[in-house]
Design a protein around this motif. Sequence first.
Motif, PDB file in Angstrom:
ATOM      1  N   SER A 168       0.795  -1.109  -0.114  1.00 51.33           N
ATOM      2  CA  SER A 168      -0.017   0.122  -0.001  1.00 51.33           C
ATOM      3  C   SER A 168       1.003   1.228   0.053  1.00 51.33           C
ATOM      4  N   MET A 169       1.962   1.278   0.669  1.00 50.12           N
ATOM      5  CA  MET A 169       2.858   2.313   0.659  1.00 50.12           C
ATOM      6  C   MET A 169       3.408   2.487  -0.667  1.00 50.12           C
ATOM      7  N   SER A 170       3.569   1.514  -1.423  1.00 56.15           N
ATOM      8  CA  SER A 170       4.236   1.633  -2.602  1.00 56.15           C
ATOM      9  C   SER A 170       3.419   2.131  -3.805  1.00 56.15           C
ATOM     10  N   GLU A 171       2.265   2.401  -3.429  1.00 53.96           N
ATOM     11  CA  GLU A 171       1.171   2.932  -4.405  1.00 53.96           C
ATOM     12  C   GLU A 171       1.605   4.532  -4.592  1.00 53.96           C
ATOM     13  N   GLY A 172       2.345   5.134  -3.828  1.00 60.86           N
ATOM     14  CA  GLY A 172       2.694   6.621  -3.797  1.00 60.86           C
ATOM     15  C   GLY A 172       4.090   6.724  -4.139  1.00 60.86           C
ATOM     16  N   ARG A 173       4.605   7.765  -4.656  1.00 58.99           N
ATOM     17  CA  ARG A 173       5.934   8.241  -5.072  1.00 58.99           C
ATOM     18  C   ARG A 173       6.624   8.549  -3.903  1.00 58.99           C
ATOM     19  N   VAL A 174       5.913   9.315  -3.101  1.00 56.38           N
ATOM     20  CA  VAL A 174       6.688   9.832  -1.562  1.00 56.38           C
ATOM     21  C   VAL A 174       5.530   9.173  -0.677  1.00 56.38           C
TER      22      VAL A 174
ATOM     23  N   LEU B 128       9.823   9.955   3.570  1.00 54.78           N
ATOM     24  CA  LEU B 128      10.167  11.432   4.033  1.00 54.78           C
ATOM     25  C   LEU B 128       9.501  11.369   5.424  1.00 54.78           C
ATOM     26  N   VAL B 129      10.469  11.539   6.383  1.00 52.92           N
ATOM     27  CA  VAL B 129      10.044  11.393   7.925  1.00 52.92           C
ATOM     28  C   VAL B 129       9.974  12.521   8.659  1.00 52.92           C
ATOM     29  N   MET B 130       9.165  12.621   9.304  1.00 53.80           N
ATOM     30  CA  MET B 130       8.670  14.069   9.830  1.00 53.80           C
ATOM     31  C   MET B 130       9.520  13.985  11.407  1.00 53.80           C
ATOM     32  N   LEU B 131      10.969  14.095  11.023  1.00 55.31           N
ATOM     33  CA  LEU B 131      11.804  14.085  12.417  1.00 55.31           C
ATOM     34  C   LEU B 131      12.891  15.074  12.200  1.00 55.31           C
ATOM     35  N   GLU B 132      13.676  15.555  13.159  1.00 53.71           N
ATOM     36  CA  GLU B 132      14.752  16.547  13.106  1.00 53.71           C
ATOM     37  C   GLU B 132      15.573  15.813  12.635  1.00 53.71           C
ATOM     38  N   PRO B 133      16.534  16.429  11.580  1.00 49.88           N
ATOM     39  CA  PRO B 133      17.755  15.824  10.907  1.00 49.88           C
ATOM     40  C   PRO B 133      18.650  15.012  11.616  1.00 49.88           C
ATOM     41  N   ALA B 134      19.142  15.420  12.769  1.00 50.40           N
ATOM     42  CA  ALA B 134      19.710  14.803  13.657  1.00 50.40           C
ATOM     43  C   ALA B 134      19.300  13.376  14.158  1.00 50.40           C
ATOM     44  N   ARG B 135      17.850  13.497  14.446  1.00 52.02           N
ATOM     45  CA  ARG B 135      17.442  12.241  14.846  1.00 52.02           C
ATOM     46  C   ARG B 135      17.348  11.225  13.719  1.00 52.02           C
ATOM     47  N   ALA B 136      16.915  11.754  12.408  1.00 54.12           N
ATOM     48  CA  ALA B 136      16.961  10.850  11.308  1.00 54.12           C
ATOM     49  C   ALA B 136      18.387  10.438  11.012  1.00 54.12           C
ATOM     50  N   GLU B 137      19.382  10.953  11.204  1.00 48.48           N
ATOM     51  CA  GLU B 137      20.607  10.360  11.023  1.00 48.48           C
ATOM     52  C   GLU B 137      21.154   9.581  12.082  1.00 48.48           C
ATOM     53  N   SER B 138      20.417   9.511  13.427  1.00 48.76           N
ATOM     54  CA  SER B 138      20.896   8.594  14.340  1.00 48.76           C
ATOM     55  C   SER B 138      20.249   7.064  14.080  1.00 48.76           C
TER      56      SER B 138
ATOM     57  N   ALA C 246      22.806   9.439   5.154  1.00 51.48           N
ATOM     58  CA  ALA C 246      21.879   9.517   4.130  1.00 51.48           C
ATOM     59  C   ALA C 246      20.363   9.976   4.609  1.00 51.48           C
ATOM     60  N   GLY C 247      20.114   9.675   5.904  1.00 50.66           N
ATOM     61  CA  GLY C 247      18.810   9.851   6.604  1.00 50.66           C
ATOM     62  C   GLY C 247      18.593  11.445   6.534  1.00 50.66           C
ATOM     63  N   ARG C 248      19.555  12.271   6.876  1.00 55.39           N
ATOM     64  CA  ARG C 248      19.261  13.689   6.862  1.00 55.39           C
ATOM     65  C   ARG C 248      18.442  14.241   5.784  1.00 55.39           C
ATOM     66  N   GLU C 249      18.758  13.643   4.555  1.00 54.90           N
ATOM     67  CA  GLU C 249      18.282  14.196   3.358  1.00 54.90           C
ATOM     68  C   GLU C 249      16.813  13.642   3.186  1.00 54.90           C
ATOM     69  N   LEU C 250      16.460  12.958   4.132  1.00 57.66           N
ATOM     70  CA  LEU C 250      14.978  12.359   4.084  1.00 57.66           C
ATOM     71  C   LEU C 250      14.022  12.929   5.133  1.00 57.66           C
ATOM     72  N   ALA C 251      14.414  13.506   5.990  1.00 57.56           N
ATOM     73  CA  ALA C 251      14.070  14.445   7.163  1.00 57.56           C
ATOM     74  C   ALA C 251      13.275  15.658   6.512  1.00 57.56           C
ATOM     75  N   LEU C 252      11.656  15.437   6.739  1.00 61.55           N
ATOM     76  CA  LEU C 252      10.890  16.188   6.272  1.00 61.55           C
ATOM     77  C   LEU C 252      10.794  17.539   7.335  1.00 61.55           C
TER      78      LEU C 252
END
Length: 350
Positions: A245-251, A281-291, A296-302
């Motif tokens: 179901s997630m795969s139905e979306g580009r994002v 795209l994860v709604m986390l602070e960039p530092a939390r996403a990187e941890s 590379a997780g920083r680039e996907l922090a929304l």
Amino acid sequence: MKILFMLDRRANAGSIQAVASYVRAGDKLGHTIAVYGHPDPKYPGIRWSTELGSFDRVVFICEFGIGWMSALRMSQILTQVPRKKRAILDADGMYNPVVCVDMYDRNHADEHDRACWVARCDALADKIFQPTLEPLHAVVLPLPFYGYDPALRLELGARPKTFDVVHLGHNWWRWREVSSRLLPAFELIRSKLDGICFVGLWWDMVPAGAGEQNLETAFQFDIDRFRRLGIQVKPAVPFTEVVSSMSEGRVNIMTQRPLFRRLKLLTSKYFEIFCADTIPLVMLEPARAESIYGPAGRELALHGNIADKLLDVVQHPLRYQEIVQEVRSHLVSCHSYQKRMQQLVEALRA
């Protein structure tokens, strides 16, 4: 080790996906994982058992309420399994002081509610785990628990897309973030997006009993605002269909209830979203996403300008697919369920 999980079984919510992954990881590593109960076709890939005496440890997975335990044969469980062999995974951070985030999300209504919950857990188990590396309570033991399962992974860019943006998750203490951050971003760029879909429970209705439990705020929604933005709402899907179901979306956008963010609790969604054929795209602070996800997780922090980030991802999918591949490699190395299986066994033996 032979481990028996006990949990409130829900095919479209909770930790059942994680349990199925533990069954697979355990089989590879020579451990036996099962769920207390009898076989049920709604839960493929799950091993079942009611033979309490044949297991080395029993782990209760507690999410929000513990009323479901009354349906179990608790006297039999307490008699046959010594307390030192029983543990609790406190998935929702209930075994903590009363925490209220911005007068909104909370783990307990009041101190009495908390005291009752803690007393029940203390009587039930010898160890209390939480899916975090930074527990607040000195008694709580850190255990990441949730992880990444490459067996669920789909190839990136392989499936046709129905929507530009998908959000898969239930509306449980999420409306404030969605309404104040996501929807304003959608309003700015709606004409440039092909479709938006929210998949899950309670985006278009409040469950029965919410008022009696004083939980109306947890299920707030505004279906008229969704309609004005052309946002489609789909019902919750079983755990076996989450990744497709997630795969139905580009994002795909991952939100998290404020309490979990404050307590730094991991959930299945942190990792499932990176199995799908999508750009997470994860709604986390960039530092939390990187941890969690590596550099590379920083680039996907929304975080910050949400509208511009969404457009950039939709317009440059190949660049972001490369970033997702980097994160996937990091998750295999650091957060696989085989690693989680080893961590669980070590924690139970300690």
